[in-house]
Design a protein around this motif. Structure first.
Motif: not given
Length: 260
Positions: A20, A24, A128, A125
């Motif tokens: 991920d 990204s 994100k 994170d």
């Protein structure tokens, strides 16, 4: 192998980049040097020291980053897209010890390290929040612009030098210091170039003209400097005979000495 035992990789330590993160938009906005810096920080992760990661230039050179400015830009880019975060600002201690910046990977958990005053925290994170590669590039460009406008402490050391001359002050025939004991006497002679091959434009007042030198000396209780010349001229002053003052005619004076 028993389930009670912890699995140990027979090949040793490895770098694990999760899918991920790799897929990204934040990772897509990185340059090749930024990726090298990220992998170099990941190389130092041992599973318990997240938050205590550093990347000095000596170690970055082994990873393909050979200049300190490139390293600084890459670390700023990683922070801008949220893949890493600063846990401690580096600098120089009072004893002269230099401390590097410490970082953490934002997709991993941090454990407390009391020796370096680092607290435990969960993964945050921030990467994100980057919605696209273009968005990530904009964040990196904004971080670079902020770094350029920030004051640089290394360029502001010492005292500012005051101006010693004024561009609007005309050149006088004789200049002197403000504390001269004889303000109307001899000063530092200013001459104009007689060679016309390289003319210079300069502003001078109307009183810039040769003046005859007075016999008295500028500094009290200090004998004037005289030098003998074999010219045969009887330009005596104060009973010194065929002598001249040093400042009376420097060009002719030294020509006479060379001829002797």
């Amino acid at each position: 192998m028993s389930k009670s035992k912890t699995f140990k990789d027979p090949r040793g330590h490895s770098l694990r980049v999760y899918s991920d993160v790799y897929d990204s938009p934040a990772f897509a906005a990185l340059s090749p040097h930024d990726v090298l810096a990220y992998l170099a920080l990941l190389r130092e992760l041992k599973g318990y020291n997240n938050g205590d990661l550093s990347l000095p230039l000596s170690r970055a050179k082994k990873c393909g980053i050979g200049h300190h400015l490139t390293l600084a830009r890459s670390l700023r880019a990683l922070c801008a897209v949220g893949l890493i975060a600063v846990t401690r600002k580096g600098g120089c201690t009072k004893g002269g010890q230099r401390l590097p910046n410490l970082y953490r990977l934002t997709d991993r958990e941090c454990y407390a390290i009391p020796a370096k005053h680092l607290e435990a925290s969960r993964e945050t994170d921030e990467w994100k929040r980057v919605t696209s590669a273009k968005h990530g590039l904009e964040l990196i460009a904004a971080a670079e612009a902020k770094a350029k406008t920030a004051p640089d402490k290394t360029k502001a050391l010492g005292h500012r030098v005051t101006a010693t001359t004024s561009p609007r002050v005309l050149v006088k025939a004789k200049t002197r210091t403000p504390r001269d004991t004889w303000p109307d006497g001899l000063g530092h002679g200013v001459t104009m170039a007689k060679n016309g091959e390289n003319p210079i434009s300069i502003g001078v007042p109307a009183d810039f003209a040769p003046h005859e030198e007075k016999d008295r000396h500028r500094t009290p209780r200090v004998s004037p400097l005289y030098i003998a010349t074999p010219s045969g001229e009887a330009m005596g002053s104060c009973g010194y005979g065929a002598y001249k003052r040093l400042m009376a005619g420097p060009a002719r004076l030294f020509t006479g000495l060379m001829a002797a």
